[in-house]
Design a protein around this motif. Sequence first.
Motif, PDB file in Angstrom:
ATOM      1  N   THR A  38      -7.162   1.787   0.235  1.00 22.31           N
ATOM      2  CA  THR A  38      -8.087   1.986  -0.887  1.00 22.31           C
ATOM      3  C   THR A  38      -7.357   2.592  -2.082  1.00 22.31           C
ATOM      4  OG1 THR A  38      -8.774   4.116   0.008  1.00 22.31           O
ATOM      5  CG2 THR A  38     -10.164   2.234   0.506  1.00 22.31           C
ATOM      6  N   VAL A  39      -6.415   3.457  -1.798  1.00 24.75           N
ATOM      7  CA  VAL A  39      -5.647   4.049  -2.899  1.00 24.75           C
ATOM      8  C   VAL A  39      -4.877   2.954  -3.644  1.00 24.75           C
ATOM      9  CG1 VAL A  39      -3.791   5.613  -3.540  1.00 24.75           C
ATOM     10  CG2 VAL A  39      -5.410   6.280  -1.776  1.00 24.75           C
ATOM     11  N   ILE A  40      -4.226   2.104  -2.881  1.00 22.38           N
ATOM     12  CA  ILE A  40      -3.491   1.003  -3.497  1.00 22.38           C
ATOM     13  C   ILE A  40      -4.424   0.162  -4.351  1.00 22.38           C
ATOM     14  CG2 ILE A  40      -2.272  -1.150  -3.037  1.00 22.38           C
ATOM     15  CD1 ILE A  40      -1.041   0.102  -0.673  1.00 22.38           C
ATOM     16  N   ASN A  41      -5.572  -0.105  -3.798  1.00 20.79           N
ATOM     17  CA  ASN A  41      -6.576  -0.852  -4.531  1.00 20.79           C
ATOM     18  C   ASN A  41      -6.852  -0.185  -5.877  1.00 20.79           C
ATOM     19  OD1 ASN A  41      -7.993  -3.166  -4.244  1.00 20.79           O
ATOM     20  ND2 ASN A  41      -9.842  -2.182  -3.453  1.00 20.79           N
TER      21      ASN A  41
ATOM     22  N   GLU B  22      -9.916   5.147  -3.716  1.00 15.85           N
ATOM     23  CA  GLU B  22      -9.903   4.323  -4.909  1.00 15.85           C
ATOM     24  C   GLU B  22      -9.823   5.204  -6.155  1.00 15.85           C
ATOM     25  OE1 GLU B  22     -11.820   0.789  -4.109  1.00 15.85           O
ATOM     26  OE2 GLU B  22     -12.658   0.586  -6.120  1.00 15.85           O
ATOM     27  N   LYS B  23     -10.643   6.235  -6.174  1.00  9.91           N
ATOM     28  CA  LYS B  23     -10.606   7.148  -7.328  1.00  9.91           C
ATOM     29  C   LYS B  23      -9.244   7.805  -7.461  1.00  9.91           C
ATOM     30  CE  LYS B  23     -15.370   8.616  -7.965  1.00  9.91           C
ATOM     31  NZ  LYS B  23     -16.303   9.608  -7.408  1.00  9.91           N
ATOM     32  N   MET B  24      -8.689   8.200  -6.324  1.00  5.67           N
ATOM     33  CA  MET B  24      -7.360   8.817  -6.365  1.00  5.67           C
ATOM     34  C   MET B  24      -6.356   7.846  -6.960  1.00  5.67           C
ATOM     35  SD  MET B  24      -6.830  10.923  -2.835  1.00  5.67           S
ATOM     36  CE  MET B  24      -5.831  12.293  -3.373  1.00  5.67           C
ATOM     37  N   GLY B  25      -6.441   6.614  -6.495  1.00  3.79           N
ATOM     38  CA  GLY B  25      -5.527   5.587  -7.008  1.00  3.79           C
ATOM     39  C   GLY B  25      -5.718   5.379  -8.501  1.00  3.79           C
ATOM     40  N   ASN B  26      -6.961   5.245  -8.908  1.00  2.42           N
ATOM     41  CA  ASN B  26      -7.258   5.089 -10.334  1.00  2.42           C
ATOM     42  C   ASN B  26      -6.604   6.203 -11.134  1.00  2.42           C
ATOM     43  OD1 ASN B  26     -10.690   3.975  -9.873  1.00  2.42           O
ATOM     44  ND2 ASN B  26      -8.814   2.826  -9.967  1.00  2.42           N
ATOM     45  N   LYS B  27      -6.897   7.403 -10.691  1.00  2.00           N
ATOM     46  CA  LYS B  27      -6.433   8.577 -11.435  1.00  2.00           C
ATOM     47  C   LYS B  27      -4.905   8.642 -11.471  1.00  2.00           C
ATOM     48  CE  LYS B  27      -7.299  11.834 -13.950  1.00  2.00           C
ATOM     49  NZ  LYS B  27      -8.150  11.676 -15.144  1.00  2.00           N
ATOM     50  N   ALA B  28      -4.315   8.429 -10.322  1.00  2.00           N
ATOM     51  CA  ALA B  28      -2.856   8.500 -10.240  1.00  2.00           C
ATOM     52  C   ALA B  28      -2.225   7.485 -11.184  1.00  2.00           C
ATOM     53  CB  ALA B  28      -2.396   8.253  -8.808  1.00  2.00           C
ATOM     54  N   ALA B  29      -2.755   6.273 -11.153  1.00  4.13           N
ATOM     55  CA  ALA B  29      -2.210   5.223 -12.010  1.00  4.13           C
ATOM     56  C   ALA B  29      -2.397   5.589 -13.475  1.00  4.13           C
ATOM     57  CB  ALA B  29      -2.877   3.888 -11.702  1.00  4.13           C
TER      58      ALA B  29
ATOM     59  N   PRO C 210      -6.102 -11.890  -1.241  1.00  8.39           N
ATOM     60  CA  PRO C 210      -7.424 -11.659  -1.815  1.00  8.39           C
ATOM     61  C   PRO C 210      -7.764 -10.174  -1.928  1.00  8.39           C
ATOM     62  CG  PRO C 210      -7.525 -13.404  -0.180  1.00  8.39           C
ATOM     63  CD  PRO C 210      -6.165 -12.781  -0.068  1.00  8.39           C
ATOM     64  N   GLU C 211      -7.503  -9.411  -0.895  1.00  9.93           N
ATOM     65  CA  GLU C 211      -7.804  -7.987  -0.973  1.00  9.93           C
ATOM     66  C   GLU C 211      -6.934  -7.229   0.001  1.00  9.93           C
ATOM     67  OE1 GLU C 211     -11.622  -6.985   0.545  1.00  9.93           O
ATOM     68  OE2 GLU C 211     -11.861  -8.874   1.604  1.00  9.93           O
TER      69      GLU C 211
ATOM     70  N   VAL D 139      10.248  -7.430   7.657  1.00 13.18           N
ATOM     71  CA  VAL D 139      11.312  -8.430   7.557  1.00 13.18           C
ATOM     72  C   VAL D 139      11.992  -8.368   6.193  1.00 13.18           C
ATOM     73  CG1 VAL D 139      11.817 -10.881   7.608  1.00 13.18           C
ATOM     74  CG2 VAL D 139      10.181  -9.915   9.213  1.00 13.18           C
ATOM     75  N   ALA D 140      11.193  -8.215   5.165  1.00 13.15           N
ATOM     76  CA  ALA D 140      11.759  -8.162   3.819  1.00 13.15           C
ATOM     77  C   ALA D 140      12.769  -7.025   3.724  1.00 13.15           C
ATOM     78  CB  ALA D 140      10.649  -7.972   2.795  1.00 13.15           C
ATOM     79  N   ASN D 141      12.358  -5.871   4.162  1.00 10.66           N
ATOM     80  CA  ASN D 141      13.228  -4.702   4.078  1.00 10.66           C
ATOM     81  C   ASN D 141      14.519  -4.896   4.846  1.00 10.66           C
ATOM     82  OD1 ASN D 141      11.815  -2.965   2.401  1.00 10.66           O
ATOM     83  ND2 ASN D 141      12.176  -1.254   3.787  1.00 10.66           N
ATOM     84  N   GLU D 142      14.390  -5.449   6.027  1.00  8.78           N
ATOM     85  CA  GLU D 142      15.579  -5.696   6.832  1.00  8.78           C
ATOM     86  C   GLU D 142      16.577  -6.572   6.085  1.00  8.78           C
ATOM     87  OE1 GLU D 142      14.280  -7.479  10.452  1.00  8.78           O
ATOM     88  OE2 GLU D 142      13.195  -5.675  11.076  1.00  8.78           O
ATOM     89  N   ASN D 143      16.062  -7.436   5.240  1.00  8.96           N
ATOM     90  CA  ASN D 143      16.952  -8.354   4.534  1.00  8.96           C
ATOM     91  C   ASN D 143      17.206  -7.938   3.097  1.00  8.96           C
ATOM     92  OD1 ASN D 143      15.557  -9.888   6.803  1.00  8.96           O
ATOM     93  ND2 ASN D 143      17.178 -11.287   6.251  1.00  8.96           N
ATOM     94  N   GLY D 144      16.886  -6.700   2.805  1.00  7.88           N
ATOM     95  CA  GLY D 144      17.200  -6.182   1.478  1.00  7.88           C
ATOM     96  C   GLY D 144      16.276  -6.641   0.373  1.00  7.88           C
ATOM     97  N   TYR D 145      15.099  -7.065   0.735  1.00  6.42           N
ATOM     98  CA  TYR D 145      14.138  -7.479  -0.280  1.00  6.42           C
ATOM     99  C   TYR D 145      13.056  -6.419  -0.469  1.00  6.42           C
ATOM    100  CZ  TYR D 145      15.910 -12.259  -0.368  1.00  6.42           C
ATOM    101  OH  TYR D 145      16.698 -13.370  -0.530  1.00  6.42           O
ATOM    102  N   SER D 146      12.561  -6.301  -1.697  1.00  6.31           N
ATOM    103  CA  SER D 146      11.371  -5.487  -1.896  1.00  6.31           C
ATOM    104  C   SER D 146      10.179  -6.410  -1.986  1.00  6.31           C
ATOM    105  CB  SER D 146      11.406  -4.680  -3.183  1.00  6.31           C
ATOM    106  OG  SER D 146      12.678  -4.508  -3.656  1.00  6.31           O
ATOM    107  N   VAL D 147       9.045  -5.780  -2.027  1.00  4.27           N
ATOM    108  CA  VAL D 147       7.799  -6.521  -1.942  1.00  4.27           C
ATOM    109  C   VAL D 147       6.898  -6.142  -3.117  1.00  4.27           C
ATOM    110  CG1 VAL D 147       5.646  -6.401  -0.663  1.00  4.27           C
ATOM    111  CG2 VAL D 147       7.765  -6.936   0.533  1.00  4.27           C
ATOM    112  N   VAL D 148       6.507  -7.124  -3.866  1.00  5.30           N
ATOM    113  CA  VAL D 148       5.596  -6.880  -4.987  1.00  5.30           C
ATOM    114  C   VAL D 148       4.232  -7.448  -4.613  1.00  5.30           C
ATOM    115  CG1 VAL D 148       5.139  -7.288  -7.412  1.00  5.30           C
ATOM    116  CG2 VAL D 148       7.480  -7.126  -6.593  1.00  5.30           C
ATOM    117  N   ILE D 149       3.227  -6.612  -4.692  1.00  3.37           N
ATOM    118  CA  ILE D 149       1.915  -7.042  -4.226  1.00  3.37           C
ATOM    119  C   ILE D 149       0.925  -7.183  -5.366  1.00  3.37           C
ATOM    120  CG2 ILE D 149      -0.052  -6.414  -2.794  1.00  3.37           C
ATOM    121  CD1 ILE D 149       1.797  -5.146  -0.871  1.00  3.37           C
ATOM    122  N   CYS D 150       0.240  -8.289  -5.409  1.00  2.00           N
ATOM    123  CA  CYS D 150      -0.845  -8.448  -6.369  1.00  2.00           C
ATOM    124  C   CYS D 150      -2.095  -8.885  -5.624  1.00  2.00           C
ATOM    125  CB  CYS D 150      -0.479  -9.478  -7.427  1.00  2.00           C
ATOM    126  SG  CYS D 150       0.675  -8.838  -8.632  1.00  2.00           S
ATOM    127  N   LEU D 151      -3.220  -8.401  -6.082  1.00  2.00           N
ATOM    128  CA  LEU D 151      -4.487  -8.720  -5.427  1.00  2.00           C
ATOM    129  C   LEU D 151      -5.280  -9.670  -6.293  1.00  2.00           C
ATOM    130  CD1 LEU D 151      -5.312  -5.054  -4.392  1.00  2.00           C
ATOM    131  CD2 LEU D 151      -3.973  -6.758  -3.165  1.00  2.00           C
TER     132      LEU D 151
END
Lengths: 343, 343
Positions: free
Chosen positions: A79-82, A299-306, B70-71, B87-99
Amino acid sequence: MKRKITLKQIAKELDVSISTVSKSLRNSLEIGEETRLKVQAFAKFYNYKPNNIALSLKNRKTKSIGIIIPEIVHYFFSTVINGIEQVANENGYSVVICLSDDSFDKEVLNMEMLANGSIDGFIMSLSKETQYKGDFHHITEVINQGMPVVMFDRVTNDILCDKVIIDDKAAAYEAVQSLIDNGRKKIALVTTVDYVSVGKLRTDGYEKALLDNGLPFNEDLIIKIEDVDTCEITISQLLHDRAFDAVFAVNELFAVTIIKTASKMGLKVPEDLAVIAFTDGIISKYSTPSITTVSQSGEKMGNKAAKMLIERLEAEHVDDDEENENYTTEVIETHLIQRESTD
Amino acid sequence: MKRKITLKQIAKELDVSISTVSKSLRNSLEIGEETRLKVQAFAKFYNYKPNNIALSLKNRKTKSIGIIIPEIVHYFFSTVINGIEQVANENGYSVVICLSDDSFDKEVLNMEMLANGSIDGFIMSLSKETQYKGDFHHITEVINQGMPVVMFDRVTNDILCDKVIIDDKAAAYEAVQSLIDNGRKKIALVTTVDYVSVGKLRTDGYEKALLDNGLPFNEDLIIKIEDVDTCEITISQLLHDRAFDAVFAVNELFAVTIIKTASKMGLKVPEDLAVIAFTDGIISKYSTPSITTVSQSGEKMGNKAAKMLIERLEAEHVDDDEENENYTTEVIETHLIQRESTD
DNA sequence: TTTCAACACTACCACGTTTTCGTAAACCAA
DNA sequence: TTGGTTTACGAAAACGTGGTAGTGTTGAAA
């Protein structure tokens, strides 16, 4: 398979200079209308988009923020990430996530990896091991390099930076008080081991609530659990002795395990045993009986932190030399969500 | 607050050229030992680390992979991320997440944002809206630019790329079969609306299991739910009529709601009503009674997806022109996790 | 005719790195 | 001394962008 088109390619194709192309696309008045429109049409046709990497290098801004959390398969953290992602996206930032797996080494590694230009700032929650070791050099180092850091939930006083927390002590106090108000006398605290900062604070709140109400603070009623798997055994023993009539658990996993154990032993929740959990999550909602919890809006924590991080990032842009590091600690409010596990 | 040190600064400080510094740090034999050691010592002292952005620009590799889901507040998806990250980390990759928030527009926006150089490849699961619209131009576009894409779980046949799925139909079949084996005759299917690809497949498996066992396939027993909130009402009505003696729910949220509703009505699970859910998650485990589920190892899916993507990324490095796009679809195996909601 | 501004565009630099090529100095053999 | 090789390093291009400064042409005012 056509590679993405660049300014240079457009320039070559249209037989103008790179700068002309660049300026045309930014609608500079320096460029004559004819050329400008021609370039724009061409760029649109080939779907030109400036290369983020090149921009990052040039602007020394990546427009992305790094998140380091202990684990992601955890309702609260997701939820924080969200919450972070919402605000980040609104402001044109992407989010890079690394998991420390509650390991100090992975936390350090991930920070180093991201700190070398990949991101503009950090939002993080400390790993258990880091809190245990009390070694925060990787964080101070990052901060010293001028990269802003916002910590949330699992924070430390040893680091000066922006923080977002909930008032764990007050929230625990409120929860225990509500149990007392319902006539419970022997309230157990099921908690984790001490070095996790929030565990300590919640214990403090628990103690204070008892003492303020003239109830004895009994060390035997504090059950420290390191591993969820051992929870059931420990709990069933104590339940057998009817040592307590209410439980305040510092997370919902403990709470649901306790309820399940109690039910197996024929005890009724909440009649025989009232249960309150910290951290409102999906389990509490769908448990039978559903569990009264202290909401801790991730969620609020995430909002605020961001928000805090982005504000600092954009502010830095303006005054670079003036080091106005007036760090703040934001406290997110909590409240009790009454459900079936208490009366 | 000292900014990170660069090659140029080191070069200036030691009065050598940038190339000398670069080569010294990479232990090139071209550089005399004395100079080499001097540079290395200096770099170490100032904790020099190459700038990732500059490297990305130079190498046309970001060493990071983009995830679009999606979420995130969803057990299944967070386990997938977990798997990818490992797996990404093991191979030296980072991960960018979008929802994508199950929104088509956000999905497109996020892809465009990441596609401009920020990442080397995508791992994604389609948003509901995208599946509904059937518009995948943003994905084909990315693929046409030579950026590999791996889809998981919510995939589409309209896109040619690597995929990781579970055999939804077979898994549903197995689940329903097990209910039949236990003597259940009237098995309801609680599912989502059709356009989510997996919902359709699971329905197919359900139907096939019934027919193969000589049971009638009754449309009335297929309950389509768009919103969890409406679930309880619908269910209670049907339960009242005792229209069925077993339920196969396509997700655990439906399942737990059904169980709760049944309990309220005095029905016993599993005696009066057996319940099986798709997607093993945390709710099923901690529900009372705990729920028999079809395990759908998100972690394994994530592992596999990441492996496939990285393999393709590293392979591309070798043969750039030869377009050997032998896309594969990996099927992750599932199995039934027997718990208390079935007998 | 000269001068000067406006116009339309180009050159160049910087961001930080790697890498290719070049070259000066030193050394050796003939 | 000449020619050739080695050692040890430097210059410059490239990745893609964007801003500043500069350049050349034109037309019109002085």
